[in-house]
Design a protein around this motif. Structure first.
Motif, PDB file in Angstrom:
ATOM      1  N   TYR A  98       0.851  -1.186   0.000  1.00  0.00           N
ATOM      2  CA  TYR A  98       0.000   0.000   0.000  1.00  0.00           C
ATOM      3  C   TYR A  98       0.887   1.237   0.000  1.00  0.00           C
ATOM      4  O   TYR A  98       1.769   1.383   0.844  1.00  0.00           O
ATOM      5  CB  TYR A  98      -0.906   0.004   1.229  1.00  0.00           C
ATOM      6  CG  TYR A  98      -1.703   1.279   1.382  1.00  0.00           C
ATOM      7  CD1 TYR A  98      -2.800   1.528   0.557  1.00  0.00           C
ATOM      8  CD2 TYR A  98      -1.354   2.227   2.337  1.00  0.00           C
ATOM      9  CE1 TYR A  98      -3.526   2.704   0.681  1.00  0.00           C
ATOM     10  CE2 TYR A  98      -2.083   3.400   2.471  1.00  0.00           C
ATOM     11  CZ  TYR A  98      -3.166   3.632   1.650  1.00  0.00           C
ATOM     12  OH  TYR A  98      -3.871   4.797   1.775  1.00  0.00           O
ATOM     13  N   VAL A  99       0.651   2.132  -0.954  1.00  0.00           N
ATOM     14  CA  VAL A  99       1.467   3.335  -1.115  1.00  0.00           C
ATOM     15  C   VAL A  99       0.561   4.559  -1.168  1.00  0.00           C
ATOM     16  O   VAL A  99      -0.422   4.585  -1.926  1.00  0.00           O
ATOM     17  CB  VAL A  99       2.303   3.274  -2.419  1.00  0.00           C
ATOM     18  CG1 VAL A  99       3.182   4.509  -2.543  1.00  0.00           C
ATOM     19  CG2 VAL A  99       3.159   2.020  -2.453  1.00  0.00           C
ATOM     20  N   GLU A 100       0.903   5.576  -0.372  1.00  0.00           N
ATOM     21  CA  GLU A 100       0.272   6.891  -0.509  1.00  0.00           C
ATOM     22  C   GLU A 100       1.284   7.836  -1.133  1.00  0.00           C
ATOM     23  O   GLU A 100       2.473   7.807  -0.793  1.00  0.00           O
ATOM     24  CB  GLU A 100      -0.188   7.433   0.845  1.00  0.00           C
ATOM     25  CG  GLU A 100      -1.415   6.731   1.387  1.00  0.00           C
ATOM     26  CD  GLU A 100      -2.001   7.406   2.619  1.00  0.00           C
ATOM     27  OE1 GLU A 100      -1.776   8.625   2.812  1.00  0.00           O
ATOM     28  OE2 GLU A 100      -2.670   6.710   3.398  1.00  0.00           O
ATOM     29  N   PHE A 101       0.811   8.697  -2.043  1.00  0.00           N
ATOM     30  CA  PHE A 101       1.706   9.625  -2.718  1.00  0.00           C
ATOM     31  C   PHE A 101       0.942  10.904  -3.065  1.00  0.00           C
ATOM     32  O   PHE A 101      -0.293  10.909  -3.073  1.00  0.00           O
ATOM     33  CB  PHE A 101       2.322   8.976  -3.967  1.00  0.00           C
ATOM     34  CG  PHE A 101       1.361   8.378  -4.953  1.00  0.00           C
ATOM     35  CD1 PHE A 101       0.991   9.071  -6.093  1.00  0.00           C
ATOM     36  CD2 PHE A 101       0.833   7.104  -4.750  1.00  0.00           C
ATOM     37  CE1 PHE A 101       0.114   8.513  -7.015  1.00  0.00           C
ATOM     38  CE2 PHE A 101      -0.038   6.537  -5.659  1.00  0.00           C
ATOM     39  CZ  PHE A 101      -0.413   7.245  -6.803  1.00  0.00           C
ATOM     40  N   PRO A 102       1.657  11.994  -3.332  1.00  0.00           N
ATOM     41  CA  PRO A 102       0.983  13.275  -3.559  1.00  0.00           C
ATOM     42  C   PRO A 102       0.247  13.312  -4.888  1.00  0.00           C
ATOM     43  O   PRO A 102       0.622  12.623  -5.848  1.00  0.00           O
ATOM     44  CB  PRO A 102       2.124  14.290  -3.528  1.00  0.00           C
ATOM     45  CG  PRO A 102       3.334  13.507  -3.892  1.00  0.00           C
ATOM     46  CD  PRO A 102       3.125  12.129  -3.352  1.00  0.00           C
ATOM     47  N   SER A 103      -0.786  14.131  -4.947  1.00  0.00           N
ATOM     48  CA  SER A 103      -1.602  14.223  -6.160  1.00  0.00           C
ATOM     49  C   SER A 103      -0.814  14.752  -7.355  1.00  0.00           C
ATOM     50  O   SER A 103      -1.241  14.590  -8.497  1.00  0.00           O
ATOM     51  CB  SER A 103      -2.820  15.120  -5.908  1.00  0.00           C
ATOM     52  OG  SER A 103      -2.412  16.413  -5.504  1.00  0.00           O
ATOM     53  N   SER A 104       0.350  15.358  -7.096  1.00  0.00           N
ATOM     54  CA  SER A 104       1.183  15.864  -8.191  1.00  0.00           C
ATOM     55  C   SER A 104       1.836  14.736  -8.992  1.00  0.00           C
ATOM     56  O   SER A 104       2.314  14.967 -10.112  1.00  0.00           O
ATOM     57  CB  SER A 104       2.270  16.790  -7.635  1.00  0.00           C
ATOM     58  OG  SER A 104       3.071  16.110  -6.681  1.00  0.00           O
ATOM     59  N   ARG A 105       1.863  13.528  -8.453  1.00  0.00           N
ATOM     60  CA  ARG A 105       2.443  12.390  -9.161  1.00  0.00           C
ATOM     61  C   ARG A 105       1.330  11.532  -9.752  1.00  0.00           C
ATOM     62  O   ARG A 105       0.263  11.394  -9.175  1.00  0.00           O
ATOM     63  CB  ARG A 105       3.306  11.550  -8.223  1.00  0.00           C
ATOM     64  CG  ARG A 105       4.445  12.336  -7.583  1.00  0.00           C
ATOM     65  CD  ARG A 105       5.424  11.429  -6.876  1.00  0.00           C
ATOM     66  NE  ARG A 105       6.206  10.626  -7.807  1.00  0.00           N
ATOM     67  CZ  ARG A 105       7.150   9.764  -7.435  1.00  0.00           C
ATOM     68  NH1 ARG A 105       7.407   9.584  -6.144  1.00  0.00           N
ATOM     69  NH2 ARG A 105       7.826   9.071  -8.337  1.00  0.00           N
ATOM     70  N   SER A 106       1.603  10.958 -10.917  1.00  0.00           N
ATOM     71  CA  SER A 106       0.586  10.158 -11.587  1.00  0.00           C
ATOM     72  C   SER A 106       0.655   8.700 -11.160  1.00  0.00           C
ATOM     73  O   SER A 106       1.714   8.197 -10.762  1.00  0.00           O
ATOM     74  CB  SER A 106       0.759  10.239 -13.109  1.00  0.00           C
ATOM     75  OG  SER A 106       1.918   9.522 -13.516  1.00  0.00           O
ATOM     76  N   ARG A 107      -0.480   8.046 -11.258  1.00  0.00           N
ATOM     77  CA  ARG A 107      -0.538   6.609 -10.980  1.00  0.00           C
ATOM     78  C   ARG A 107       0.405   5.847 -11.905  1.00  0.00           C
ATOM     79  O   ARG A 107       1.117   4.937 -11.465  1.00  0.00           O
ATOM     80  CB  ARG A 107      -1.977   6.138 -11.166  1.00  0.00           C
ATOM     81  CG  ARG A 107      -2.180   4.647 -11.106  1.00  0.00           C
ATOM     82  CD  ARG A 107      -3.647   4.304 -11.262  1.00  0.00           C
ATOM     83  NE  ARG A 107      -3.860   2.884 -11.442  1.00  0.00           N
ATOM     84  CZ  ARG A 107      -5.057   2.311 -11.489  1.00  0.00           C
ATOM     85  NH1 ARG A 107      -6.147   3.046 -11.369  1.00  0.00           N
ATOM     86  NH2 ARG A 107      -5.184   1.006 -11.653  1.00  0.00           N
ATOM     87  N   ASP A 108       0.448   6.214 -13.186  1.00  0.00           N
ATOM     88  CA  ASP A 108       1.318   5.520 -14.141  1.00  0.00           C
ATOM     89  C   ASP A 108       2.783   5.632 -13.744  1.00  0.00           C
ATOM     90  O   ASP A 108       3.558   4.670 -13.881  1.00  0.00           O
ATOM     91  CB  ASP A 108       1.119   6.102 -15.547  1.00  0.00           C
ATOM     92  CG  ASP A 108      -0.218   5.725 -16.159  1.00  0.00           C
ATOM     93  OD1 ASP A 108      -0.871   4.802 -15.632  1.00  0.00           O
ATOM     94  OD2 ASP A 108      -0.609   6.357 -17.154  1.00  0.00           O
ATOM     95  N   GLU A 109       3.176   6.807 -13.246  1.00  0.00           N
ATOM     96  CA  GLU A 109       4.559   7.022 -12.830  1.00  0.00           C
ATOM     97  C   GLU A 109       4.926   6.094 -11.674  1.00  0.00           C
ATOM     98  O   GLU A 109       6.021   5.514 -11.662  1.00  0.00           O
ATOM     99  CB  GLU A 109       4.722   8.487 -12.402  1.00  0.00           C
ATOM    100  CG  GLU A 109       6.081   8.840 -11.835  1.00  0.00           C
ATOM    101  CD  GLU A 109       6.112  10.235 -11.237  1.00  0.00           C
ATOM    102  OE1 GLU A 109       7.164  10.586 -10.662  1.00  0.00           O
ATOM    103  OE2 GLU A 109       5.100  10.961 -11.324  1.00  0.00           O
ATOM    104  N   ILE A 110       4.022   5.934 -10.733  1.00  0.00           N
ATOM    105  CA  ILE A 110       4.288   5.070  -9.585  1.00  0.00           C
ATOM    106  C   ILE A 110       4.301   3.603 -10.019  1.00  0.00           C
ATOM    107  O   ILE A 110       5.175   2.822  -9.623  1.00  0.00           O
ATOM    108  CB  ILE A 110       3.243   5.300  -8.484  1.00  0.00           C
ATOM    109  CG1 ILE A 110       3.259   6.770  -8.019  1.00  0.00           C
ATOM    110  CG2 ILE A 110       3.479   4.371  -7.305  1.00  0.00           C
ATOM    111  CD1 ILE A 110       4.568   7.228  -7.424  1.00  0.00           C
ATOM    112  N   GLU A 111       3.348   3.212 -10.851  1.00  0.00           N
ATOM    113  CA  GLU A 111       3.299   1.820 -11.324  1.00  0.00           C
ATOM    114  C   GLU A 111       4.555   1.442 -12.102  1.00  0.00           C
ATOM    115  O   GLU A 111       5.010   0.292 -12.046  1.00  0.00           O
ATOM    116  CB  GLU A 111       2.067   1.613 -12.199  1.00  0.00           C
ATOM    117  CG  GLU A 111       0.775   1.458 -11.436  1.00  0.00           C
ATOM    118  CD  GLU A 111      -0.335   0.882 -12.294  1.00  0.00           C
ATOM    119  OE1 GLU A 111      -0.658  -0.313 -12.128  1.00  0.00           O
ATOM    120  OE2 GLU A 111      -0.868   1.613 -13.136  1.00  0.00           O
TER     121      GLU A 111
END
Length: 209
Positions: free
Chosen positions: A169-182
């Protein structure tokens, strides 16, 4: 878990809650006190409720890591829901001391699994863990430390065995995209996703099947 938020329009840092409630399990409705530390904001009730709907209410048998624990609310939620073991990691001395104090109060009604609260750098700890040695890993470092989140997620993908029903489970700021994290963990996919204000969150599941 804890994270800085974007400043309010007035330029003042939002006031953190003084107490936060555990929402399920043997410690349901128990309150954790929250320190007023820069960047400290617990995962909200709404987000936690969604997360544990994804995971299921009973985490029996799961080995859990709560990285960058802060208030420890995610780790304590997991322990409350019968996880077999939960390790909470926090390197800030004051936050670590508050974790110990809150856990001592919870012990009036002990959870069935083991709980360890460790004063240590989370990324260093994670790098020393064996492959597939944990089942459920919570990652929520300070949002301004983008590289820290990236490194922790890559290491967690090696350490996590989600086959019993866990995940990352990862929380990240709205400035980053889901695709970038994936893209950081190509052998995993964000099977569950939410957006809540300035926060985005993914529950990663392994593509190993």
């Amino acid at each position: 878990m804890n994270k800085p938020t974007k400043p309010a329009s007035s330029g003042k840092r939002p006031e953190p809650p003084q107490k936060i409630r555990i929402i399920g399990g043997v410690w349901r409705s128990r309150l954790l006190s929250v320190l007023d530390l820069p960047g400290l904001r617990p995962t909200t009730d709404r987000v936690r409720e969604t997360l544990f709907n994804w995971l299921g209410q009973d985490l029996v048998g799961l080995r859990c890591l709560d990285l960058f624990a802060g208030t420890g609310v995610l780790g304590f939620e997991a322990a409350s829901r019968h996880a077999s073991s939960v390790t909470l990691l926090e390197k800030d001395k004051r936050a670590h001391a508050k974790l110990l104090a809150n856990y001592a109060l919870l012990q009036s009604s002990p959870a069935p699994g083991s709980v360890q609260i460790v004063h240590r750098d989370s990324l260093e700890f994670l790098k020393q863990q064996a492959d597939r040695s944990s089942n459920l890993i919570f990652i929520d470092p300070p949002f301004q430390e983008e590289g820290l989140l990236n490194q922790a997620l890559v290491e967690a993908a090696r350490v996590c065995d989600d086959s019993p029903g866990g995940g990352i489970y990862v929380e990240f700021p709205s400035s980053r995209s889901r695709d970038e994290i994936e893209a950081l963990v190509p052998e995993w996919h964000c099977g569950k996703y939410l957006e809540a204000g300035q926060v985005k969150a993914c529950l990663f599941r392994s593509k190993r099947g």
